[in-house]
Design an enzyme around this catalytic site. Structure first.
Site, PDB file in Angstrom:
ATOM      1  N   HIS A 109      34.080  49.725  43.094  1.00  0.00           N
ATOM      2  CA  HIS A 109      35.170  49.980  44.050  1.00  0.00           C
ATOM      3  C   HIS A 109      36.549  49.547  43.538  1.00  0.00           C
ATOM      4  CE1 HIS A 109      32.261  51.370  46.811  1.00  0.00           C
ATOM      5  NE2 HIS A 109      31.955  50.258  47.426  1.00  0.00           N
ATOM      6  N   HIS A 183      36.059  53.485  53.189  1.00  0.00           N
ATOM      7  CA  HIS A 183      34.869  52.633  53.316  1.00  0.00           C
ATOM      8  C   HIS A 183      34.693  52.097  54.740  1.00  0.00           C
ATOM      9  CE1 HIS A 183      31.752  49.777  52.132  1.00  0.00           C
ATOM     10  NE2 HIS A 183      31.841  50.158  50.879  1.00  0.00           N
ATOM     11  N   GLU A 318      30.397  57.233  52.621  1.00  0.00           N
ATOM     12  CA  GLU A 318      31.562  57.257  51.730  1.00  0.00           C
ATOM     13  C   GLU A 318      31.578  58.556  50.931  1.00  0.00           C
ATOM     14  OE1 GLU A 318      31.185  53.417  49.459  1.00  0.00           O
ATOM     15  OE2 GLU A 318      29.722  53.064  51.026  1.00  0.00           O
TER      16      GLU A 318
HETATM   17  C1  GLA Z   1      29.164  50.040  48.791  1.00  0.00           C
HETATM   18  C2  GLA Z   1      28.239  49.659  47.721  1.00  0.00           C
HETATM   19  C3  GLA Z   1      27.338  48.619  48.252  1.00  0.00           C
HETATM   20  C4  GLA Z   1      28.124  47.474  48.793  1.00  0.00           C
HETATM   21  C5  GLA Z   1      28.959  47.927  49.870  1.00  0.00           C
HETATM   22  C6  GLA Z   1      29.750  46.783  50.450  1.00  0.00           C
HETATM   23  O1  GLA Z   1      28.542  50.832  49.725  1.00  0.00           O
HETATM   24  O2  GLA Z   1      27.503  50.737  47.212  1.00  0.00           O
HETATM   25  O3  GLA Z   1      26.494  48.200  47.266  1.00  0.00           O
HETATM   26  O4  GLA Z   1      28.949  46.958  47.805  1.00  0.00           O
HETATM   27  O5  GLA Z   1      29.798  48.911  49.368  1.00  0.00           O
HETATM   28  O6  GLA Z   1      29.033  45.606  50.532  1.00  0.00           O
END
Ligand code: GLA
Length: 353
Positions: A109, A183, A318
Protein backbone atom coordinates in the site's frame (compact mmCIF):
# COMPACT_ATOMS: atom_id res chain seq x y z
CA UNK A 1 -35.82 17.20 -1.71
CA UNK A 2 -33.15 19.34 -0.07
CA UNK A 3 -30.35 20.58 -2.35
CA UNK A 4 -26.91 18.94 -2.42
CA UNK A 5 -24.61 20.57 0.05
CA UNK A 6 -20.94 20.63 1.06
CA UNK A 7 -19.32 22.26 4.08
CA UNK A 8 -15.82 22.46 5.53
CA UNK A 9 -14.66 22.27 9.18
CA UNK A 10 -11.36 21.82 11.03
CA UNK A 11 -10.30 18.20 11.66
CA UNK A 12 -7.29 18.83 13.90
CA UNK A 13 -3.60 19.44 13.34
CA UNK A 14 -1.03 16.86 12.27
CA UNK A 15 1.97 15.98 14.46
CA UNK A 16 4.04 18.16 12.12
CA UNK A 17 1.74 21.13 12.81
CA UNK A 18 -0.36 21.20 9.63
CA UNK A 19 -4.07 21.99 10.15
CA UNK A 20 -6.30 19.61 8.18
CA UNK A 21 -9.95 19.82 7.17
CA UNK A 22 -13.09 17.74 7.05
CA UNK A 23 -15.44 18.10 4.09
CA UNK A 24 -19.05 17.03 4.67
CA UNK A 25 -21.15 16.25 1.59
CA UNK A 26 -24.88 15.75 2.06
CA UNK A 27 -27.39 14.82 -0.64
CA UNK A 28 -31.16 15.29 -0.84
CA UNK A 29 -31.81 11.93 0.85
CA UNK A 30 -29.59 12.80 3.80
CA UNK A 31 -26.80 10.48 2.63
CA UNK A 32 -23.63 11.96 4.10
CA UNK A 33 -20.00 11.43 3.16
CA UNK A 34 -17.17 12.97 5.17
CA UNK A 35 -13.68 13.21 3.69
CA UNK A 36 -10.52 14.68 5.16
CA UNK A 37 -7.59 15.99 3.15
CA UNK A 38 -5.29 13.98 5.47
CA UNK A 39 -4.75 10.78 3.46
CA UNK A 40 -7.83 11.53 1.33
CA UNK A 41 -9.65 9.50 3.95
CA UNK A 42 -13.40 8.83 4.01
CA UNK A 43 -14.13 9.15 7.73
CA UNK A 44 -17.93 8.72 7.74
CA UNK A 45 -20.51 7.34 5.34
CA UNK A 46 -24.14 7.59 6.44
CA UNK A 47 -26.65 5.77 4.22
CA UNK A 48 -30.37 4.95 4.61
CA UNK A 49 -31.71 1.47 5.41
CA UNK A 50 -34.99 0.03 4.10
CA UNK A 51 -36.95 2.35 6.44
CA UNK A 52 -34.90 5.40 5.48
CA UNK A 53 -32.95 5.29 8.74
CA UNK A 54 -29.35 6.46 8.38
CA UNK A 55 -26.36 4.62 9.81
CA UNK A 56 -22.62 5.18 9.46
CA UNK A 57 -21.39 2.17 7.47
CA UNK A 58 -17.65 2.75 7.51
CA UNK A 59 -14.79 2.53 10.01
CA UNK A 60 -13.04 5.71 11.08
CA UNK A 61 -12.12 8.26 13.74
CA UNK A 62 -13.28 11.67 14.95
CA UNK A 63 -10.07 13.65 14.37
CA UNK A 64 -6.81 13.41 12.45
CA UNK A 65 -4.68 12.24 15.42
CA UNK A 66 -5.59 8.52 15.47
CA UNK A 67 -5.12 8.32 11.68
CA UNK A 68 -1.47 9.26 12.16
CA UNK A 69 -0.89 6.14 14.25
CA UNK A 70 -0.69 2.50 13.21
CA UNK A 71 -4.11 2.18 11.54
CA UNK A 72 -5.02 -0.47 8.94
CA UNK A 73 -5.77 2.08 6.20
CA UNK A 74 -9.29 3.00 7.42
CA UNK A 75 -11.04 4.85 4.54
CA UNK A 76 -7.75 5.88 2.96
CA UNK A 77 -6.63 6.69 -0.56
CA UNK A 78 -3.85 4.25 -1.29
CA UNK A 79 -0.84 4.96 -3.48
CA UNK A 80 1.50 5.04 -5.21
CA UNK A 81 0.87 1.28 -5.46
CA UNK A 82 -2.07 -0.41 -3.73
CA UNK A 83 -1.40 -3.96 -2.46
CA UNK A 84 1.91 -5.81 -2.43
CA UNK A 85 5.10 -5.74 -4.48
CA UNK A 86 7.34 -8.73 -3.74
CA UNK A 87 10.46 -7.71 -1.77
CA UNK A 88 9.63 -4.11 -2.80
CA UNK A 89 11.67 -4.67 -5.95
CA UNK A 90 10.88 -4.13 -9.60
CA UNK A 91 12.54 -2.81 -12.74
CA UNK A 92 11.46 -0.64 -15.64
CA UNK A 93 13.56 -0.41 -18.83
CA UNK A 94 16.33 -2.40 -17.12
CA UNK A 95 16.59 -0.01 -14.17
CA UNK A 96 16.03 -1.66 -10.75
CA UNK A 97 14.17 0.07 -7.95
CA UNK A 98 13.93 -0.74 -4.23
CA UNK A 99 10.81 0.39 -2.37
CA UNK A 100 10.13 0.79 1.33
CA UNK A 101 9.58 -2.62 3.02
CA UNK A 102 6.63 -2.42 5.42
CA UNK A 103 4.89 -5.82 5.31
CA UNK A 104 7.20 -8.68 6.30
CA UNK A 105 9.66 -8.81 3.40
CA UNK A 106 7.29 -7.03 1.01
CA UNK A 107 6.05 -3.56 0.11
CA UNK A 108 2.37 -2.86 0.89
CA UNK A 109 0.00 0.00 0.00
CA UNK A 110 2.66 2.54 -1.03
CA UNK A 111 4.88 2.05 2.02
CA UNK A 112 4.94 3.35 5.58
CA UNK A 113 4.50 6.97 4.39
CA UNK A 114 2.24 6.21 1.45
CA UNK A 115 -0.44 8.57 0.15
CA UNK A 116 -2.67 7.63 3.12
CA UNK A 117 -0.22 9.48 5.43
CA UNK A 118 0.07 12.64 3.30
CA UNK A 119 -1.73 15.97 3.47
CA UNK A 120 -3.52 16.67 0.18
CA UNK A 121 -4.59 20.04 -1.26
CA UNK A 122 -8.37 20.17 -1.29
CA UNK A 123 -10.96 22.15 -3.24
CA UNK A 124 -14.65 21.64 -2.55
CA UNK A 125 -17.15 22.15 -5.41
CA UNK A 126 -20.88 22.33 -5.95
CA UNK A 127 -22.26 21.53 -9.41
CA UNK A 128 -25.83 21.12 -10.68
CA UNK A 129 -25.93 17.34 -10.12
CA UNK A 130 -23.15 16.63 -7.64
CA UNK A 131 -21.08 18.02 -4.81
CA UNK A 132 -17.62 16.96 -3.84
CA UNK A 133 -14.01 17.66 -3.25
CA UNK A 134 -10.96 17.56 -5.52
CA UNK A 135 -7.75 16.43 -3.83
CA UNK A 136 -4.26 16.95 -5.18
CA UNK A 137 -0.94 15.55 -4.09
CA UNK A 138 2.53 15.68 -5.60
CA UNK A 139 4.65 12.64 -4.78
CA UNK A 140 8.31 13.48 -5.23
CA UNK A 141 10.81 11.50 -7.28
CA UNK A 142 12.21 8.81 -4.96
CA UNK A 143 9.44 9.00 -2.34
CA UNK A 144 9.13 5.54 -0.73
CA UNK A 145 11.60 4.45 -3.45
CA UNK A 146 9.37 5.13 -6.47
CA UNK A 147 10.87 6.76 -9.55
CA UNK A 148 9.41 9.96 -10.99
CA UNK A 149 7.56 12.94 -9.66
CA UNK A 150 3.91 11.91 -9.73
CA UNK A 151 1.12 14.49 -9.75
CA UNK A 152 -2.08 12.90 -8.49
CA UNK A 153 -5.64 14.17 -8.49
CA UNK A 154 -8.56 12.35 -6.88
CA UNK A 155 -12.12 13.62 -6.95
CA UNK A 156 -14.92 12.44 -4.67
CA UNK A 157 -18.44 13.19 -5.96
CA UNK A 158 -21.81 12.62 -4.31
CA UNK A 159 -25.13 12.83 -6.19
CA UNK A 160 -28.82 12.41 -5.39
CA UNK A 161 -28.88 8.80 -6.65
CA UNK A 162 -26.91 7.87 -3.49
CA UNK A 163 -23.82 7.35 -5.61
CA UNK A 164 -20.31 8.16 -4.47
CA UNK A 165 -17.97 8.40 -7.46
CA UNK A 166 -14.18 8.42 -7.11
CA UNK A 167 -12.13 9.64 -10.09
CA UNK A 168 -8.36 9.17 -10.16
CA UNK A 169 -5.80 10.85 -12.42
CA UNK A 170 -2.00 10.94 -12.39
CA UNK A 171 0.92 12.07 -14.55
CA UNK A 172 4.64 11.41 -14.12
CA UNK A 173 7.94 12.86 -15.32
CA UNK A 174 9.77 9.48 -15.37
CA UNK A 175 8.54 5.94 -16.04
CA UNK A 176 6.96 4.61 -12.82
CA UNK A 177 4.25 2.25 -11.55
CA UNK A 178 0.83 3.42 -10.34
CA UNK A 179 -2.06 1.52 -8.76
CA UNK A 180 -4.41 3.79 -6.81
CA UNK A 181 -7.32 2.53 -4.74
CA UNK A 182 -9.71 3.30 -1.90
CA UNK A 183 -9.47 1.28 1.32
CA UNK A 184 -12.84 1.99 3.04
CA UNK A 185 -14.12 -0.66 5.42
CA UNK A 186 -17.83 -1.44 5.12
CA UNK A 187 -20.31 -2.73 7.63
CA UNK A 188 -23.78 -2.12 6.21
CA UNK A 189 -25.46 -2.70 9.61
CA UNK A 190 -23.21 -0.09 11.20
CA UNK A 191 -22.58 -2.57 14.05
CA UNK A 192 -21.70 -6.21 14.75
CA UNK A 193 -19.63 -8.33 12.37
CA UNK A 194 -19.91 -8.72 8.60
CA UNK A 195 -20.26 -12.52 8.49
CA UNK A 196 -23.97 -12.42 7.57
CA UNK A 197 -23.47 -9.87 4.78
CA UNK A 198 -24.24 -11.40 1.37
CA UNK A 199 -21.50 -10.80 -1.17
CA UNK A 200 -21.51 -11.32 -4.90
CA UNK A 201 -18.37 -10.75 -6.98
CA UNK A 202 -18.30 -10.76 -10.80
CA UNK A 203 -15.19 -12.92 -11.00
CA UNK A 204 -14.62 -16.40 -12.45
CA UNK A 205 -10.98 -16.40 -11.32
CA UNK A 206 -8.77 -15.22 -8.50
CA UNK A 207 -5.02 -14.99 -7.90
CA UNK A 208 -3.89 -17.63 -5.34
CA UNK A 209 -1.07 -16.38 -3.13
CA UNK A 210 2.09 -17.61 -1.41
CA UNK A 211 2.50 -17.33 2.37
CA UNK A 212 3.51 -13.64 2.00
CA UNK A 213 0.25 -12.97 0.08
CA UNK A 214 2.08 -12.46 -3.22
CA UNK A 215 0.29 -14.03 -6.24
CA UNK A 216 1.86 -17.39 -7.01
CA UNK A 217 1.41 -19.08 -10.37
CA UNK A 218 -1.49 -18.37 -12.68
CA UNK A 219 -4.98 -17.06 -11.85
CA UNK A 220 -7.16 -20.03 -10.89
CA UNK A 221 -10.85 -20.76 -11.28
CA UNK A 222 -13.04 -19.98 -8.28
CA UNK A 223 -15.23 -23.01 -9.08
CA UNK A 224 -15.36 -25.45 -6.17
CA UNK A 225 -13.49 -23.07 -3.83
CA UNK A 226 -14.57 -20.68 -1.02
CA UNK A 227 -13.68 -17.88 -3.48
CA UNK A 228 -16.73 -18.60 -5.63
CA UNK A 229 -18.93 -15.52 -5.09
CA UNK A 230 -20.50 -15.68 -8.55
CA UNK A 231 -23.82 -16.18 -6.76
CA UNK A 232 -24.47 -14.19 -3.56
CA UNK A 233 -22.94 -15.94 -0.52
CA UNK A 234 -22.88 -15.10 3.16
CA UNK A 235 -19.30 -14.09 3.92
CA UNK A 236 -19.24 -16.38 6.95
CA UNK A 237 -20.57 -19.45 5.14
CA UNK A 238 -17.17 -20.76 4.01
CA UNK A 239 -14.67 -18.54 5.81
CA UNK A 240 -13.71 -21.45 8.12
CA UNK A 241 -13.44 -23.98 5.28
CA UNK A 242 -10.43 -26.28 5.25
CA UNK A 243 -8.63 -24.35 2.52
CA UNK A 244 -4.93 -23.52 2.24
CA UNK A 245 -5.60 -20.13 0.62
CA UNK A 246 -7.91 -19.07 3.48
CA UNK A 247 -5.27 -20.22 5.97
CA UNK A 248 -2.65 -18.04 4.23
CA UNK A 249 -4.95 -15.00 4.27
CA UNK A 250 -6.21 -15.74 7.81
CA UNK A 251 -9.57 -15.48 6.01
CA UNK A 252 -10.27 -13.63 2.78
CA UNK A 253 -7.42 -11.34 1.71
CA UNK A 254 -7.27 -12.06 -2.01
CA UNK A 255 -7.47 -10.45 -5.41
CA UNK A 256 -10.32 -11.54 -7.66
CA UNK A 257 -9.95 -11.21 -11.42
CA UNK A 258 -13.02 -9.29 -12.55
CA UNK A 259 -14.88 -10.58 -15.62
CA UNK A 260 -14.42 -7.78 -18.12
CA UNK A 261 -15.63 -8.01 -21.70
CA UNK A 262 -13.67 -4.80 -22.42
CA UNK A 263 -10.60 -3.71 -20.40
CA UNK A 264 -11.11 -0.39 -18.62
CA UNK A 265 -14.91 -0.44 -18.83
CA UNK A 266 -16.83 0.87 -15.82
CA UNK A 267 -18.60 -2.35 -14.86
CA UNK A 268 -20.23 -3.96 -11.84
CA UNK A 269 -17.56 -5.66 -9.71
CA UNK A 270 -19.44 -6.61 -6.53
CA UNK A 271 -22.74 -6.37 -4.70
CA UNK A 272 -22.83 -6.39 -0.91
CA UNK A 273 -26.16 -6.77 0.89
CA UNK A 274 -26.98 -6.70 4.58
CA UNK A 275 -30.12 -8.79 5.22
CA UNK A 276 -30.68 -7.08 8.59
CA UNK A 277 -30.90 -3.43 7.47
CA UNK A 278 -31.61 -4.08 3.78
CA UNK A 279 -28.72 -1.80 2.80
CA UNK A 280 -27.04 -2.67 -0.50
CA UNK A 281 -23.74 -1.49 -1.93
CA UNK A 282 -23.05 -1.97 -5.61
CA UNK A 283 -19.44 -1.31 -6.56
CA UNK A 284 -18.54 -0.47 -10.15
CA UNK A 285 -14.97 -0.01 -11.32
CA UNK A 286 -12.76 0.36 -14.38
CA UNK A 287 -10.05 -1.72 -12.64
CA UNK A 288 -9.33 -5.34 -13.63
CA UNK A 289 -9.17 -6.67 -10.05
CA UNK A 290 -10.79 -6.46 -6.65
CA UNK A 291 -9.09 -7.22 -3.33
CA UNK A 292 -11.58 -8.74 -0.91
CA UNK A 293 -10.30 -8.44 2.67
CA UNK A 294 -12.56 -9.73 5.46
CA UNK A 295 -11.16 -7.64 8.33
CA UNK A 296 -8.99 -10.48 9.63
CA UNK A 297 -6.50 -8.20 11.38
CA UNK A 298 -9.08 -6.15 13.29
CA UNK A 299 -8.86 -7.18 16.94
CA UNK A 300 -10.86 -4.65 18.97
CA UNK A 301 -7.81 -2.57 19.88
CA UNK A 302 -8.92 0.43 17.80
CA UNK A 303 -11.82 2.66 18.78
CA UNK A 304 -13.42 5.65 17.11
CA UNK A 305 -16.74 7.41 16.61
CA UNK A 306 -17.98 5.69 19.79
CA UNK A 307 -17.32 2.20 18.43
CA UNK A 308 -14.81 -0.57 18.91
CA UNK A 309 -13.45 -2.09 15.70
CA UNK A 310 -13.70 -5.78 16.52
CA UNK A 311 -12.53 -8.85 14.58
CA UNK A 312 -14.31 -8.97 11.21
CA UNK A 313 -16.45 -5.95 12.06
CA UNK A 314 -15.73 -4.53 8.59
CA UNK A 315 -14.65 -5.68 5.15
CA UNK A 316 -12.79 -4.02 2.31
CA UNK A 317 -13.45 -4.21 -1.42
CA UNK A 318 -10.45 -2.56 -3.05
CA UNK A 319 -10.66 -2.01 -6.82
CA UNK A 320 -7.14 -2.37 -8.20
CA UNK A 321 -4.66 -3.83 -10.63
CA UNK A 322 -3.37 -7.20 -9.46
CA UNK A 323 -0.82 -7.43 -6.63
CA UNK A 324 2.83 -7.58 -7.70
CA UNK A 325 1.99 -6.54 -11.30
CA UNK A 326 5.36 -4.73 -11.72
CA UNK A 327 6.99 -8.19 -11.52
CA UNK A 328 4.41 -10.01 -13.63
CA UNK A 329 4.56 -9.38 -17.38
CA UNK A 330 1.47 -11.63 -17.67
CA UNK A 331 -0.72 -9.26 -15.58
CA UNK A 332 -2.27 -6.02 -16.90
CA UNK A 333 0.49 -3.39 -16.79
CA UNK A 334 0.76 -0.73 -14.06
CA UNK A 335 3.56 1.19 -15.76
CA UNK A 336 2.95 4.91 -16.38
CA UNK A 337 5.26 6.85 -18.68
CA UNK A 338 5.83 10.58 -19.19
CA UNK A 339 3.24 11.96 -21.62
CA UNK A 340 0.62 9.38 -20.58
CA UNK A 341 -2.22 10.05 -18.15
CA UNK A 342 -3.30 7.43 -15.62
CA UNK A 343 -7.07 7.52 -15.13
CA UNK A 344 -9.44 5.23 -13.32
CA UNK A 345 -12.84 5.42 -11.67
CA UNK A 346 -14.95 3.59 -9.11
CA UNK A 347 -18.59 4.12 -8.20
CA UNK A 348 -20.23 3.11 -4.91
CA UNK A 349 -24.03 3.00 -5.29
CA UNK A 350 -26.09 2.61 -2.11
CA UNK A 351 -29.70 1.46 -1.97
CA UNK A 352 -31.93 -0.61 0.31
CA UNK A 353 -34.28 -3.56 -0.23
C1 GLA B 1 -5.15 -5.00 2.65
C2 GLA B 1 -4.17 -6.08 2.70
C3 GLA B 1 -4.34 -6.80 3.98
C4 GLA B 1 -4.24 -5.85 5.12
C5 GLA B 1 -5.27 -4.86 5.03
C6 GLA B 1 -5.20 -3.90 6.19
O1 GLA B 1 -6.41 -5.48 2.39
O2 GLA B 1 -4.27 -6.97 1.62
O3 GLA B 1 -3.41 -7.78 4.08
O4 GLA B 1 -3.02 -5.19 5.09
O5 GLA B 1 -5.11 -4.19 3.82
O6 GLA B 1 -4.89 -4.51 7.39
Amino acid sequence: MKPLHISEAPFGTTLTGIPVHLFTMVNGNGMTVKVTNYGGIITELHVPDRDGKLADVTHGFDSVTPYEGDVPYFGALIGRYGNRIAHGKFSIDGQQYQLDINNGVNHLHGGSQGFHKQVWKAKPFMRADEVGVTLQYTSLDGEMGYPGKLQVEVEYQLNNANELRVLYRAVTDKPTVVNLTQHAYFNLSGEGDILDHQLQICADRYTPVDTGLIPAGQPATVAGTPFDFRKPQAIGSRIHADDEQLRRGLGYDHNLVLNKPVAGLLALAATLRDPKSGRVLELYTREPGLQFYSGNFLDGSLQGKGRTYAYRSGLCLEPQHFPDSPNRADFPSTVLRPGETYTTESLYRFSAV
